[in-house]
Enzyme design. Structure first.
Site, PDB file in Angstrom:
ATOM      1  N   ARG A 192      -0.821  14.351  12.419  1.00 27.78           N
ATOM      2  CA  ARG A 192      -0.112  14.268  11.134  1.00 27.78           C
ATOM      3  C   ARG A 192      -0.039  15.649  10.420  1.00 27.78           C
ATOM      4  NH1 ARG A 192      -1.615   8.998   9.527  1.00 27.78           N
ATOM      5  NH2 ARG A 192       0.159   8.865   8.176  1.00 27.78           N
ATOM      6  N   LYS A 215       0.715  -1.328   0.092  1.00 28.71           N
ATOM      7  CA  LYS A 215       0.058  -0.088  -0.073  1.00 28.71           C
ATOM      8  C   LYS A 215       0.934   1.306   0.113  1.00 28.71           C
ATOM      9  CE  LYS A 215      -1.852   1.805   3.805  1.00 28.71           C
ATOM     10  NZ  LYS A 215      -1.576   2.866   4.243  1.00 28.71           N
ATOM     11  N   ASN A 216       1.699   1.213   0.870  1.00 22.28           N
ATOM     12  CA  ASN A 216       2.763   2.499   1.025  1.00 22.28           C
ATOM     13  C   ASN A 216       3.722   2.540   0.058  1.00 22.28           C
ATOM     14  OD1 ASN A 216       1.070   2.960   3.272  1.00 22.28           O
ATOM     15  ND2 ASN A 216       2.602   2.389   4.749  1.00 22.28           N
ATOM     16  N   CYS A 256      -5.472  11.862  11.848  1.00 22.14           N
ATOM     17  CA  CYS A 256      -6.587  10.679  11.841  1.00 22.14           C
ATOM     18  C   CYS A 256      -6.327  10.158  13.360  1.00 22.14           C
ATOM     19  CB  CYS A 256      -5.841   9.621  10.857  1.00 22.14           C
ATOM     20  SG  CYS A 256      -4.174   9.186  11.361  1.00 22.14           S
ATOM     21  N   ARG A 287      -8.926  -0.736   4.303  1.00 19.72           N
ATOM     22  CA  ARG A 287      -8.017   0.488   3.590  1.00 19.72           C
ATOM     23  C   ARG A 287      -6.711  -0.182   3.139  1.00 19.72           C
ATOM     24  NH1 ARG A 287      -6.779   4.956   7.029  1.00 19.72           N
ATOM     25  NH2 ARG A 287      -5.425   5.212   5.403  1.00 19.72           N
ATOM     26  N   ASP A 295       4.321   0.645  11.709  1.00 17.73           N
ATOM     27  CA  ASP A 295       3.044   0.124  11.450  1.00 17.73           C
ATOM     28  C   ASP A 295       2.764  -1.319  11.820  1.00 17.73           C
ATOM     29  OD1 ASP A 295       3.200   1.616   8.291  1.00 17.73           O
ATOM     30  OD2 ASP A 295       2.625   2.112   9.983  1.00 17.73           O
TER      31      ASP A 295
HETATM   32  C1  EPZ Z   1       3.960   6.941   5.938  1.00 12.99           C
HETATM   33  O1  EPZ Z   1       3.159   7.920   6.613  1.00 12.99           O
HETATM   34  C2  EPZ Z   1       2.923   5.946   5.776  1.00 12.99           C
HETATM   35  N1  EPZ Z   1       1.884   6.225   4.887  1.00 12.99           N
HETATM   36  C3  EPZ Z   1       2.364   5.315   7.328  1.00 12.99           C
HETATM   37  O2  EPZ Z   1       1.819   4.191   7.064  1.00 12.99           O
HETATM   38  C4  EPZ Z   1       3.680   5.077   8.202  1.00 12.99           C
HETATM   39  O3  EPZ Z   1       3.336   4.876   9.437  1.00 12.99           O
HETATM   40  C5  EPZ Z   1       4.650   6.347   8.086  1.00 12.99           C
HETATM   41  O4  EPZ Z   1       5.198   6.754   6.814  1.00 12.99           O
HETATM   42  C6  EPZ Z   1       6.000   6.167   8.743  1.00 12.99           C
HETATM   43  O5  EPZ Z   1       6.635   5.112   8.545  1.00 12.99           O
HETATM   44  C7  EPZ Z   1       2.060   6.010   3.659  1.00 12.99           C
HETATM   45  O6  EPZ Z   1       2.960   5.906   3.147  1.00 12.99           O
HETATM   46  C8  EPZ Z   1       0.680   6.420   2.930  1.00 12.99           C
HETATM   47  P1  EPZ Z   1       5.840  10.364   8.381  1.00 12.99           P
HETATM   48  P2  EPZ Z   1       3.645   9.596   6.765  1.00 12.99           P
HETATM   49  O7  EPZ Z   1       5.567  11.788   7.484  1.00 12.99           O
HETATM   50  O8  EPZ Z   1       4.331   9.849   5.401  1.00 12.99           O
HETATM   51  C9  EPZ Z   1       5.381  13.515  11.754  1.00 12.99           C
HETATM   52  C10 EPZ Z   1      -0.371   2.551   7.600  1.00 12.99           C
HETATM   53  O9  EPZ Z   1      -0.624   2.276   8.428  1.00 12.99           O
HETATM   54  N2  EPZ Z   1       5.387  14.527  10.851  1.00 12.99           N
HETATM   55  O10 EPZ Z   1       7.151   9.790   8.329  1.00 12.99           O
HETATM   56  O11 EPZ Z   1       2.528  10.625   7.178  1.00 12.99           O
HETATM   57  C11 EPZ Z   1       4.256  12.782  11.906  1.00 12.99           C
HETATM   58  O12 EPZ Z   1       3.024  13.452  12.397  1.00 12.99           O
HETATM   59  C12 EPZ Z   1       0.464   4.067   7.635  1.00 12.99           C
HETATM   60  O13 EPZ Z   1       0.208   2.106   6.487  1.00 12.99           O
HETATM   61  C13 EPZ Z   1       5.526  16.034  10.967  1.00 12.99           C
HETATM   62  O14 EPZ Z   1       5.707  16.211  12.271  1.00 12.99           O
HETATM   63  O15 EPZ Z   1       4.496   9.303   7.786  1.00 12.99           O
HETATM   64  C14 EPZ Z   1       4.636  11.572  12.588  1.00 12.99           C
HETATM   65  O16 EPZ Z   1       4.752  11.473  14.038  1.00 12.99           O
HETATM   66  C15 EPZ Z   1       0.228   4.609   8.984  1.00 12.99           C
HETATM   67  N3  EPZ Z   1       5.375  16.895  10.078  1.00 12.99           N
HETATM   68  C16 EPZ Z   1       6.266  11.421  12.124  1.00 12.99           C
HETATM   69  O17 EPZ Z   1       6.455  12.687  11.439  1.00 12.99           O
HETATM   70  C17 EPZ Z   1       5.384  16.477   8.635  1.00 12.99           C
HETATM   71  O18 EPZ Z   1       5.410  17.308   7.840  1.00 12.99           O
HETATM   72  C18 EPZ Z   1       6.366  10.377  10.706  1.00 12.99           C
HETATM   73  O19 EPZ Z   1       5.543  10.682   9.886  1.00 12.99           O
HETATM   74  C19 EPZ Z   1       5.071  15.101   8.210  1.00 12.99           C
HETATM   75  C20 EPZ Z   1       5.105  14.223   9.403  1.00 12.99           C
END
Ligand code: EPZ
Length: 420
Positions: free
Chosen positions: A121, A22-23, A116, A397, A305
């Protein structure tokens, strides 16, 4: 509403193949608009989030043919740089469209994707990364207007290795003349897959999987055929399903090289785990042993995850263990329902302390997010009696016909439609 109804207490065993990740699939779908030529994608996961992303592309004017695991995307007629609001809110990964839309139109309008269940996020890292490439960003009433008329290649340093921000900047830079460097980049395997896809289209990206990525902008990208990498989280979830039921499983088409952290934790719990070229075989002990500590980290650390699934396993292990969720601020939403099933989990902030119990009892529980919902299904497979997990749509999802896969391994699980 849809629910899964599970009759627990049955050992899972057998062989099962995982599909595309998915990711990986979601950012790759966004990247399809970097070219006007048609892109053929095969081996795509047949899940809700992919269908929603296809809907977003259609609303932007793209032609999307979608049949099961195959998709044909043509961005030729893409005519809008404005992300549809209601869809942006429905799916977090709509934010991945920001970079590609800017690359095509030098302007983009998106609404905040919204938080979410697992956290706020924010997208500040996405926006700061794009600003470093000369994009001016105006935010007003939840709507973000990006003006990329003066966009240029440049140096981007991410304060945190955000997966989405790394992917957005990589896509925004793919056709920007000059060389863009992304430092403190996320190193997830799905980012390596996105690099491979962009390079298949004629891009020149190097270094994904490491902390520094370079993107040499090219004049234009061409169409191609591509299959995303297999899903390491779906594979890990199936291994966990066998582990929690004292079963034995072979997961084929698994990205073995991206699963060492998960396999190591399962071994620490007493499972025999054998890694073959593209399959993983697991044989679980009758009773799992608690690991003392699990900390989620950006890749190659333990993946967030898989945290919920491991919390379910820890709940029925012998001994006491601690899980620290370092990536998201609110990712223990499943603990309350696991306790309703008889688990003994104490949560405080990002830490959960778990005293393993012999067994769980079936109960009516509710999925609050994708991976938490999967964890409740795993607990139901182990529990004595019947467990009903409401909110199966959330699990759909990210898992393709989850109940069919588990039934194939010997589980007694059905999907029902409930009125409330
Ligand atoms: C991706 O989300 C994945 N989703 C998530 O999978 C996964 O948990 C996550 O990466 C971490 O590996 C997809 O790829 C579609 P991040 P993403 O930006 O990109 C903070 C699942 O269950 N952050 O690495 O949103 C954020 O709040 C999903 O398959 C900021 O502060 O993850 C979090 O605490 C859930 N500012 C941390 O960084 C930003 O601009 C990691 O987020 C962006 C993120």
């Amino acid at each position: 509403m849809e629910s899964f109804v599970i009759e627990g207490g049955r050992r899972l065993s057998g062989s099962i193949r995982v599909d595309g990740a998915k990711n990986a699939a979601l950012p790759i779908l966004a990247a399809c608009v970097l070219t006007e030529e048609p892109v053929m994608l095969t081996g795509m996961p047949d899940i809700t989030d992919v269908r929603r992303m296809a809907e977003i592309l259609r609303m932007l004017g793209c032609q999307v043919l979608h049949e099961g695991h195959c998709m044909r995307i043509s961005g030729m007629e893409m005519c809008s740089h404005e992300m549809p609001d209601q869809l942006s809110k429905q799916i977090r990964s709509s934010i991945f469209m920001l970079g590609p839309i800017l690359s095509r139109f030098r302007q983009a309008t998106v609404t905040y994707p919204g938080g979410c269940e697992i956290g706020l996020r924010p997208i500040d890292l996405h926006l700061s990364g794009l600003r470093a490439l000369g994009v001016s960003v105006q935010e007003e009433g939840g709507v973000i207007h990006c003006d990329g008329s003066a966009m240029h290649a440049g140096e981007v340093h991410l304060d945190y290795p955000s997966v989405g921000a790394t992917e957005n900047v990589m896509m925004a830079a793919a056709c920007l003349e000059g060389t863009t460097t992304i430092r403190n980049a996320a190193r997830e395997p799905e980012i390596v897959d996105l690099m491979s896809f962009i390079n298949r289209m004629g891009g020149r990206v190097r270094g994904a999987g490491c902390a520094t990525i370079t993107v040499e902008g090219v004049g234009r990208l061409h169409g191609c055929e591509y299959a995303p990498m297999p899903d390491r989280i779906a594979a890990g979830t199936l291994l966990a399903a066998a582990a929690i039921t004292g079963g034995e499983i072979e997961v084929t088409n698994a990205p073995v090289g991206d699963m060492y952290a998960v396999n190591a934790k399962l071994r620490e719990m007493g499972c025999e785990v054998h890694e073959l070229r593209d399959a993983i075989c697991l044989k679980a002990p009758q009773r799992l042993m608690a690991f003392p500590l699990l900390q989620t980290q950006p890749h190659p650390g333990f993946p967030t995850d898989m945290q919920a699934q491991m919390l379910a396993l820890l709940s029925v292990s012998e001994g006491t263990g601690v899980i620290v969720e370092n990536v998201f601020e609110n990712r223990f939403t499943h603990a309350g329902d696991l306790n309703r099933m008889g688990a003994r989990i104490l949560c405080s902030g990002r830490t959960a302390v778990v005293r393993g119990v012999e067994g769980l009892s079936g109960a009516q529980v509710t999925a609050r997010d994708l991976r938490g919902g999967a964890a409740l299904v795993l607990a139901g497979l182990r529990a004595q009696g019947e467990t009903r997990v409401d909110g199966a749509e959330l699990i759909d999802r990210g898992y393709e016909r989850f109940e069919v896969q588990l039934r194939r391994l010997g589980a007694k699980i059905d999907r029902i439609h409930t009125l409330t």
